[in-house]
Design a protein around this motif. Structure first.
Motif, PDB file in Angstrom:
ATOM      1  N   THR A  72       0.833  -1.198   0.000  1.00 11.27           N
ATOM      2  CA  THR A  72       0.000   0.000   0.000  1.00 11.27           C
ATOM      3  C   THR A  72       0.870   1.251   0.000  1.00 11.27           C
ATOM      4  OG1 THR A  72      -1.789  -1.134   1.163  1.00 11.27           O
ATOM      5  CG2 THR A  72      -1.782   1.273   1.242  1.00 11.27           C
ATOM      6  N   ALA A  73       1.964   1.227   0.761  1.00  9.81           N
ATOM      7  CA  ALA A  73       2.871   2.380   0.812  1.00  9.81           C
ATOM      8  C   ALA A  73       3.450   2.680  -0.558  1.00  9.81           C
ATOM      9  CB  ALA A  73       3.996   2.113   1.819  1.00  9.81           C
ATOM     10  N   ILE A  74       3.796   1.634  -1.291  1.00  9.63           N
ATOM     11  CA  ILE A  74       4.385   1.820  -2.622  1.00  9.63           C
ATOM     12  C   ILE A  74       3.358   2.368  -3.596  1.00  9.63           C
ATOM     13  CG2 ILE A  74       5.353   0.604  -4.617  1.00  9.63           C
ATOM     14  CD1 ILE A  74       6.677  -1.310  -2.644  1.00  9.63           C
ATOM     15  N   LEU A  75       2.171   1.794  -3.593  1.00  8.87           N
ATOM     16  CA  LEU A  75       1.164   2.154  -4.588  1.00  8.87           C
ATOM     17  C   LEU A  75       0.538   3.516  -4.326  1.00  8.87           C
ATOM     18  CD1 LEU A  75      -0.618  -1.285  -5.084  1.00  8.87           C
ATOM     19  CD2 LEU A  75       1.278  -0.290  -6.370  1.00  8.87           C
ATOM     20  N   GLY A  83       8.036   5.271  -1.857  1.00  9.50           N
ATOM     21  CA  GLY A  83       7.177   4.191  -1.396  1.00  9.50           C
ATOM     22  C   GLY A  83       7.954   2.921  -1.128  1.00  9.50           C
ATOM     23  N   VAL A  84       8.911   2.598  -2.000  1.00 11.14           N
ATOM     24  CA  VAL A  84       9.748   1.412  -1.790  1.00 11.14           C
ATOM     25  C   VAL A  84      10.563   1.571  -0.516  1.00 11.14           C
ATOM     26  CG1 VAL A  84      11.690   0.080  -2.689  1.00 11.14           C
ATOM     27  CG2 VAL A  84       9.858   0.792  -4.232  1.00 11.14           C
ATOM     28  N   SER A  85      11.126   2.754  -0.310  1.00 12.21           N
ATOM     29  CA  SER A  85      11.897   3.015   0.912  1.00 12.21           C
ATOM     30  C   SER A  85      11.022   2.850   2.148  1.00 12.21           C
ATOM     31  CB  SER A  85      12.475   4.435   0.861  1.00 12.21           C
ATOM     32  OG  SER A  85      13.146   4.746   2.064  1.00 12.21           O
ATOM     33  N   MET A 162      13.764  -6.278  -2.138  1.00  9.82           N
ATOM     34  CA  MET A 162      12.974  -6.360  -0.909  1.00  9.82           C
ATOM     35  C   MET A 162      13.029  -7.761  -0.315  1.00  9.82           C
ATOM     36  SD  MET A 162       9.669  -4.026  -1.988  1.00  9.82           S
ATOM     37  CE  MET A 162       8.891  -4.238  -0.378  1.00  9.82           C
ATOM     38  N   ASP A 163      12.884  -8.789  -1.174  1.00  7.41           N
ATOM     39  CA  ASP A 163      12.958 -10.169  -0.681  1.00  7.41           C
ATOM     40  C   ASP A 163      14.332 -10.465  -0.086  1.00  7.41           C
ATOM     41  OD1 ASP A 163      10.374 -10.688  -1.458  1.00  7.41           O
ATOM     42  OD2 ASP A 163      10.931 -11.549  -3.390  1.00  7.41           O
ATOM     43  N   GLY A 164      15.380 -10.046  -0.798  1.00  8.76           N
ATOM     44  CA  GLY A 164      16.736 -10.321  -0.339  1.00  8.76           C
ATOM     45  C   GLY A 164      17.072  -9.613   0.959  1.00  8.76           C
ATOM     46  N   LEU A 165      16.665  -8.351   1.072  1.00  6.51           N
ATOM     47  CA  LEU A 165      16.933  -7.609   2.303  1.00  6.51           C
ATOM     48  C   LEU A 165      16.197  -8.232   3.481  1.00  6.51           C
ATOM     49  CD1 LEU A 165      16.853  -3.892   1.096  1.00  6.51           C
ATOM     50  CD2 LEU A 165      18.842  -5.197   1.862  1.00  6.51           C
ATOM     51  N   LEU A 166      14.967  -8.710   3.237  1.00  5.74           N
ATOM     52  CA  LEU A 166      14.215  -9.345   4.315  1.00  5.74           C
ATOM     53  C   LEU A 166      14.939 -10.584   4.816  1.00  5.74           C
ATOM     54  CD1 LEU A 166      11.748  -9.537   6.098  1.00  5.74           C
ATOM     55  CD2 LEU A 166      10.539 -10.695   4.239  1.00  5.74           C
ATOM     56  N   LEU A 167      15.473 -11.380   3.894  1.00  6.37           N
ATOM     57  CA  LEU A 167      16.224 -12.571   4.300  1.00  6.37           C
ATOM     58  C   LEU A 167      17.471 -12.198   5.091  1.00  6.37           C
ATOM     59  CD1 LEU A 167      15.984 -14.854   1.124  1.00  6.37           C
ATOM     60  CD2 LEU A 167      14.868 -15.186   3.331  1.00  6.37           C
TER      61      LEU A 167
END
Length: 207
Positions: A72-75, A83-85, A162-167
């Motif tokens: 939601t933040a991105i969109l 939004g990505v940040s 985003m996926d990689g940073l989460l991992l």
């Protein structure tokens, strides 16, 4: 009875997410989930048909709940890069190792072995990429993104980021995911060209 159907199903999904987060994929059984949800064991099969179907539904539920705010933040952000940040900060600020995050990590592994889970996950990823690419295209046209940027390709990279940073955050809680992302996102913004000063540099200094 119809009014009880939705909350019962949701209770089972949330119980499955909790069990999977604590014990992994194989820990999700009809008995364990029913006990956690304080529901009849038969309801697991009534609502989902099989334990594997319950596991896949639990993954989808966890991903939707975990990413609802960030997406939601991105969109909704005027600047998609902002939004990505904000989305990355939201994921990190929730703390490391939330149930949803652990289930997402679990799904990455089992998606390689489960064709149906892989197909469901791929569909979610494609939808997110398409939405993000559309926002990036709008921003590029508005001058908020580098003119030479490829929105579709950039959407793939940012989703993977985003996926990689989460991992990385899950494995190392001290990872500065937000700071690293902001540094990269800054490179995607258009640079302001210096104003044309004409022949002013050749003019003698004024007294």
């Amino acid at each position: 009875m119809a009014g009880e159907e939705v909350p019962t199903r949701v209770r089972l999904l949330e119980a499955a997410v909790a069990v999977m987060a604590e014990g992994g994929w194989s820990a999700v059984t009809s008995r364990a989930v029913a006990e956690r949800a304080r529901a009849n064991n038969a309801l697991v099969h009534y609502y989902f048909g099989s334990v594997d179907a319950l596991r896949r539904a639990a993954v989808t539920h966890a991903v939707e709940m975990e990413l609802e705010g960030p997406v939601t933040a991105i969109l909704q952000a005027e600047d998609a890069l902002d939004g990505v940040s904000a989305a990355i900060r939201a994921l990190v600020d929730r703390g490391t190792g939330t149930a949803g995050q652990r289930v997402m990590a679990e799904a990455l592994l089992h998606g390689l072995r489960d064709p149906e889970l892989r197909a469901d996950s791929a569909q979610q990823i494609r939808m997110f990429r398409e939405l993000l690419a559309a926002r990036l295209t709008e921003n590029r046209d508005a001058g908020l993104l580098r003119a030479d940027a490829d929105p579709a390709g950039l959407a793939v990279l940012l989703a993977a980021l985003m996926d990689g940073l989460l991992l990385h955050v899950l494995l190392d809680g001290g990872t500065d995911a937000a700071g690293a992302a902001d540094g990269l996102l800054g490179l995607l913004r258009p640079t302001t060209a210096p104003q044309d000063r004409g022949d002013d540099d050749d003019d003698p200094p004024r007294p």
